[in-house]
Design an enzyme around this catalytic site. Structure first.
Site, PDB file in Angstrom:
ATOM      1  N   HIS A 163      19.884 -99.751  17.970  1.00 37.64           N
ATOM      2  CA  HIS A 163      19.704 -99.080  16.682  1.00 37.64           C
ATOM      3  C   HIS A 163      18.910 -99.948  15.704  1.00 37.64           C
ATOM      4  O   HIS A 163      19.364-101.036  15.347  1.00 37.64           O
ATOM      5  CB  HIS A 163      21.100 -98.790  16.123  1.00 37.64           C
ATOM      6  CG  HIS A 163      21.120 -98.007  14.867  1.00 37.64           C
ATOM      7  ND1 HIS A 163      21.810 -98.425  13.745  1.00 37.64           N
ATOM      8  CD2 HIS A 163      20.549 -96.830  14.539  1.00 37.64           C
ATOM      9  CE1 HIS A 163      21.682 -97.521  12.797  1.00 37.64           C
ATOM     10  NE2 HIS A 163      20.922 -96.549  13.241  1.00 37.64           N
ATOM     11  N   ARG A 164      17.758 -99.471  15.305  1.00 34.57           N
ATOM     12  CA  ARG A 164      16.826-100.239  14.445  1.00 34.57           C
ATOM     13  C   ARG A 164      16.533-101.595  15.121  1.00 34.57           C
ATOM     14  O   ARG A 164      16.386-102.610  14.452  1.00 34.57           O
ATOM     15  CB  ARG A 164      17.386-100.449  13.034  1.00 34.57           C
ATOM     16  CG  ARG A 164      17.906 -99.163  12.377  1.00 34.57           C
ATOM     17  CD  ARG A 164      18.473 -99.397  10.983  1.00 34.57           C
ATOM     18  NE  ARG A 164      19.319 -98.279  10.560  1.00 34.57           N
ATOM     19  CZ  ARG A 164      20.089 -98.266   9.496  1.00 34.57           C
ATOM     20  NH1 ARG A 164      20.122 -99.321   8.699  1.00 34.57           N
ATOM     21  NH2 ARG A 164      20.815 -97.211   9.198  1.00 34.57           N
ATOM     22  N   LYS A 210      11.973 -90.054   9.242  1.00 29.83           N
ATOM     23  CA  LYS A 210      12.817 -90.094   8.032  1.00 29.83           C
ATOM     24  C   LYS A 210      12.172 -89.181   6.990  1.00 29.83           C
ATOM     25  O   LYS A 210      11.547 -89.633   6.035  1.00 29.83           O
ATOM     26  CB  LYS A 210      12.881 -91.534   7.492  1.00 29.83           C
ATOM     27  CG  LYS A 210      14.013 -92.323   8.098  1.00 29.83           C
ATOM     28  CD  LYS A 210      15.368 -91.953   7.497  1.00 29.83           C
ATOM     29  CE  LYS A 210      16.507 -92.712   8.158  1.00 29.83           C
ATOM     30  NZ  LYS A 210      17.553 -91.917   8.756  1.00 29.83           N
ATOM     31  N   GLU A 213      15.770 -97.620  18.980  1.00 32.87           N
ATOM     32  CA  GLU A 213      15.676 -96.567  17.974  1.00 32.87           C
ATOM     33  C   GLU A 213      15.029 -97.190  16.752  1.00 32.87           C
ATOM     34  O   GLU A 213      15.296 -98.359  16.428  1.00 32.87           O
ATOM     35  CB  GLU A 213      17.086 -96.067  17.624  1.00 32.87           C
ATOM     36  CG  GLU A 213      17.139 -94.854  16.709  1.00 32.87           C
ATOM     37  CD  GLU A 213      17.286 -95.145  15.219  1.00 32.87           C
ATOM     38  OE1 GLU A 213      17.347 -94.193  14.431  1.00 32.87           O
ATOM     39  OE2 GLU A 213      17.339 -96.345  14.821  1.00 32.87           O
ATOM     40  N   HIS A 253      13.780 -97.965   7.311  1.00 32.74           N
ATOM     41  CA  HIS A 253      14.848 -96.970   7.231  1.00 32.74           C
ATOM     42  C   HIS A 253      14.956 -96.280   5.876  1.00 32.74           C
ATOM     43  O   HIS A 253      14.959 -95.054   5.791  1.00 32.74           O
ATOM     44  CB  HIS A 253      16.196 -97.634   7.568  1.00 32.74           C
ATOM     45  CG  HIS A 253      17.349 -96.685   7.487  1.00 32.74           C
ATOM     46  ND1 HIS A 253      18.049 -96.454   6.320  1.00 32.74           N
ATOM     47  CD2 HIS A 253      17.923 -95.892   8.433  1.00 32.74           C
ATOM     48  CE1 HIS A 253      18.999 -95.573   6.540  1.00 32.74           C
ATOM     49  NE2 HIS A 253      18.947 -95.215   7.824  1.00 32.74           N
ATOM     50  N   ASP A 279      24.138-101.076  17.137  1.00 30.89           N
ATOM     51  CA  ASP A 279      23.529-102.234  16.463  1.00 30.89           C
ATOM     52  C   ASP A 279      23.659-103.505  17.309  1.00 30.89           C
ATOM     53  O   ASP A 279      23.068-104.531  16.973  1.00 30.89           O
ATOM     54  CB  ASP A 279      24.254-102.508  15.127  1.00 30.89           C
ATOM     55  CG  ASP A 279      24.039-101.413  14.097  1.00 30.89           C
ATOM     56  OD1 ASP A 279      22.950-100.810  14.074  1.00 30.89           O
ATOM     57  OD2 ASP A 279      24.970-101.169  13.291  1.00 30.89           O
ATOM     58  N   ASP A 310      13.004 -96.043  12.646  1.00 34.60           N
ATOM     59  CA  ASP A 310      12.794 -95.014  11.626  1.00 34.60           C
ATOM     60  C   ASP A 310      11.364 -95.090  11.106  1.00 34.60           C
ATOM     61  O   ASP A 310      10.861 -96.196  10.875  1.00 34.60           O
ATOM     62  CB  ASP A 310      13.750 -95.259  10.449  1.00 34.60           C
ATOM     63  CG  ASP A 310      15.185 -95.384  10.905  1.00 34.60           C
ATOM     64  OD1 ASP A 310      15.804 -94.349  11.179  1.00 34.60           O
ATOM     65  OD2 ASP A 310      15.681 -96.531  11.018  1.00 34.60           O
TER      66      ASP A 310
END
Ligand code: G3P
Ligand code: CA
Length: 247
Positions: free
Chosen positions: A9-10, A113, A36, A51, A231, A38
């Protein structure tokens, strides 16, 4: 048995500055299946990886992403809470990430986003980049803006899409099919086991977010969930190996 995939995640946002190259590289290093990230648009229309709609939380700057030219945005330090550990880093463009991904086989979940600002042209630009780098089969486009998801499908039916959602949906696998998505990306709060099972049985992959607790990871692996978004990819991989008895 199909093993649950791990999406960072990110990037590895629990251990590295979110949505930066070092965070994505860490995800690759530990053996995540995918990352992943954004995306939003700068004032001069570049697709950048960040993000929040503002730069305030994750950089040393202030203001909206949409009000910055790319060259101005690039001057900001995006190491935020990890600055002591990793030094100065910056906001990547989607192009930079795709370029780097030419040297690995990670999957890429691009979250548009575009629920606060709609960023006209974000879908077209993102898809053009994905196609330019031949990444159609490695990318999943997701968004909380489901109009945007449908728009992406119409522009590029060859690229997988997945609606993101936070609140309970009735038979989300039926909804996913209705918008031509092959997966759903629910908040884990909106994804009880029965929903995960029924979706997978109906042929709709489920990739809940954000799974950081060991107990939740274990239960999703045991359930055969399609993927988790976490994360902490390194931790998730260690637990996965134990659960499945793989090395
Ligand atoms: O894609 C899953 C997750 O990233 C969605 O929420 O706020 O972390 O972008 P958020
Ligand atoms: Ca996201």
């Amino acid at each position: 048995m199909t093993f649950t995939q791990i999406f960072a995640h990110r990037g590895s946002a629990g251990t590295h500055p979110e949505n930066t190259m070092i965070s994505f590289m860490e995800a690759a290093r530990v053996g995540a299946d995918g990352i992943e990230l954004d995306v939003q648009l700068t004032k001069d229309g570049e697709v950048v990886v960040i993000h929040d709609e503002t730069v305030d939380r994750t950089t040393n700057g202030k203001g909206f992403v949409k009000d910055y030219l790319l060259q101005e945005l690039k001057k900001l330090d995006s190491s935020h809470k990890f600055s002591k550990e990793f030094g100065v880093t910056n906001i990547p463009t989607l192009k930079e990430v795709l370029e780097w991904m030419q040297g690995n086989s990670l999957l890429l979940n691009i979250e548009l986003k575009n629920s606060v600002f709609f960023y006209p042209g974000l879908e077209e630009k993102t898809i053009a980049l994905v196609r330019a780098y031949g990444m159609e089969n490695r990318v999943i486009i997701s968004s909380f803006n489901h109009y945007s998801i449908v728009h992406c499908y119409r522009l590029a039916p060859e690229i997988e899409t997945a609606p993101l959602y936070r609140d309970g949906l009735y038979m989300p696998w039926v909804y996913a099919e209705s918008i031509q998505s092959k997966a759903i990306h629910p908040s884990i709060k909106a994804a009880p086991d029965a929903i995960i099972k029924s979706s997978i049985q109906a042929g709709i992959a489920v990739r809940p977010y954000t799974i950081n607790e060991e107990s939740k990871m274990k239960s999703l692996y045991s359930l055969g969930c399609s993927a988790i978004i976490t994360d902490y990819p390194e931790k998730a991989i260690l637990i996965k190996r134990k659960i499945y008895g793989i090395h």
